[in-house]
Design an enzyme around this catalytic site. Structure first.
Site, PDB file in Angstrom:
ATOM      1  N   TYR A 108       0.845  -1.202   0.000  1.00  0.00           N
ATOM      2  CA  TYR A 108       0.000   0.000   0.000  1.00  0.00           C
ATOM      3  C   TYR A 108       0.876   1.246   0.000  1.00  0.00           C
ATOM      4  CZ  TYR A 108      -3.239  -3.663   1.346  1.00  0.00           C
ATOM      5  OH  TYR A 108      -3.931  -4.841   1.390  1.00  0.00           O
ATOM      6  N   ASP A 154      -2.650 -14.573  -1.323  1.00  0.00           N
ATOM      7  CA  ASP A 154      -2.220 -14.802   0.068  1.00  0.00           C
ATOM      8  C   ASP A 154      -3.424 -14.911   0.994  1.00  0.00           C
ATOM      9  OD1 ASP A 154       0.452 -14.633  -0.647  1.00  0.00           O
ATOM     10  OD2 ASP A 154       0.641 -12.510  -0.131  1.00  0.00           O
TER      11      ASP A 154
END
Lengths: 377, 96
Positions: free
Chosen positions: A123, A239
């Site tokens: 991010y 994930d």
């Protein structure tokens, strides 16, 4: 009982429950009580990737071209994702490591949480690439009321468990007077109940809340916008599918009583609480959808469609842990999301580390000169 | 009804019926159920397509399926993972 970083007792870890048994001593992985956690570790390690592998230069151009309300949707979604992974990058370690009793589960928790830190780094990579002043975006995560509401609900159960476990580790079982809290009952039952609700709440975070945010990220990419971002989110989604497998296994093992018979009783008693956690989270996610699209929707996604997806995914996740679905939505309102979520086409070049089938170190050392006999130069 | 179909190019293929609501789809044991559902135009959920994410979980109302490799996802009784299950008899399924 206080936590020991190397338990000196000799015991058979195969006979221990997942949590609240002996503190783990030897980190050994040649035998496992629950082999699933060893498989999850192996799989997660094979997925290793770094955000810098993804080029975001076109995303910056795309972002500048987005309309104001679309920028609001994109940035708010990214802030929410940052919040979720800020929590997940530390909380499994802080809350679960002091009480775990199996070496394979201990390492799974660490591996799981570490992978969340890669997501947090992603991010930063995205925000740094699309805005001039990342601080404005990061600072808003703490002060924005809508994000703060989500922060409370995703951290509440973790915080309750951490508080109870710290009392247990310092004062032991009993009724303790805690300043500003009054009498707090620390019993195996209250500890295990707090644990069970925490795992359920984490399952909701990773299996529902994250997927709602993925839908927003991929909705931009469906319009061939912010595609570098979508590529990163695809890796994150791969994930997260593993992580939700982990919490689903923990919950199912607890419910079945195969791991710890007392946990099965607690799961039975807490069933309605868990249903409430799912239903409340779905309601919060629908409210979040209203906030995201408050100034206007985008092609392919609006508050109503995202709300239906919330209900749909909540039903699916509830059934995965043996609960009755609670919502009427039976069909996926955004079937195109699957093409983005599918892990197999994350990367097609086998020399790239992020293809799931690519294994590092798979070199055949059993060669001799005769193997080159049919080579001509 | 499970039938044996002789095919000149391939070896004999065992074909099973998959009932889904009012639909009936014929499938073989050559590959998992999911791709065969997709070719039949059924909108089926998926994510990892290798048995760990549980997104493709559907209800197995009756019949037999098997997993060449044990999937990583938890499969409750009465459910199956369409991405990696091989259909071994006529079966009836329903979406979640």
């Amino acid at each position: 009982m206080s936590y020991s970083t190397f338990n000196r007792k000799k015991f058979d870890s195969l006979q221990e429950p997942m949590f609240f048994g002996e503190n783990v001593n030897v980190a050994r992985y040649d035998q496992q009580k629950h082999p699933i956690f060893e498989k999850l570790i192996e799989k997660q390690l094979s997925f290793f990737w770094r955000p810098e592998e993804v080029d975001l230069s076109n995303d910056r151009k795309d972002f500048l071209k987005l309309e104001d309300h679309e920028q609001h949707i994109f940035l708010s979604n990214l802030k929410y994702q940052t919040l979720l992974d800020s929590v997940q990058g530390r909380s499994p370690n802080v809350a679960l490591l002091p009480i775990v009793s199996l070496p394979e589960l201990e390492t799974w928790i660490e591996t799981w949480s570490f992978s969340e830190t890669i997501h947090s780094r992603s991010y930063t990579h995205i925000i740094r690439n699309i805005v001039n002043d990342p601080t404005k975006v990061f600072d808003d995560i703490v002060v924005n009321d809508e994000i703060a509401k989500r922060a409370i609900s995703v951290s509440k159960y973790y915080d309750d468990l951490i508080e109870l476990v710290s009392l247990y580790n310092t004062l032991g079982l009993g009724v303790h007077h805690v300043p500003e809290r009054g009498e707090v009952v620390v019993s195996m039952k209250t500890l295990k109940k707090a644990l069970y609700l925490t795992v359920a709440s984490v399952n909701v975070l990773e299996a529902i809340r994250f997927y709602v945010s993925f839908a927003c990220s991929f909705a931009f990419a469906e319009r061939t916008l912010m595609e570098g971002n979508a590529k990163i989110i695809k890796l994150i989604a791969r994930d997260e599918a593993l992580h939700l497998n982990g919490t689903q296994h923990m919950l199912n093992l607890m419910m079945s009583g195969r791991d710890d018979p007392e946990m099965a009783e607690i799961a039975q008693e807490c069933q309605q609480d868990v249903i409430n956690i799912f239903v409340e989270a779905a309601q919060q996610e629908r409210e979040w959808a209203q906030y995201l699209f408050k100034d206007g929707s985008m092609i392919g996604l609006n508050a109503q469609i995202l709300g239906q997806y919330v209900e749909y995914i909540t039903n699916i996740r509830m059934q995965a842990i043996g609960l009755e679905p609670q919502f009427a939505t039976k069909n996926n309102p955004i079937p195109w999301i699957n093409a983005w979520l599918v892990s197999d086409n994350v990367q097609v070049a086998p020399q790239e580390a992020e293809i799931s089938s690519y294994l590092v170190g798979q070199i055949d050392n059993d060669l001799d000169g005769a193997d080159f006999d049919d080579f001509d130069l | 009804m499970t039938t044996l179909i002789s095919n000149t190019e391939h070896q004999d293929q065992t074909v099973h019926r998959v009932l889904l609501g009012k639909k009936q789809i014929l499938v073989t044991e050559d590959e998992p159920l999911l791709p065969q559902l997709e070719r039949a135009g059924v909108l089926a959920e998926y994510q990892c397509r290798e048995g760990y994410c549980s997104a493709c979980m559907i209800k197995l109302l009756w019949g037999k399926v098997s997993y060449p490799v044990e999937p990583m996802a938890w499969v409750h009784s009465g459910y199956m993972l369409s991405c990696c299950a091989i259909v071994k008899s006529d079966i009836e399924i329903s979406m979640l």
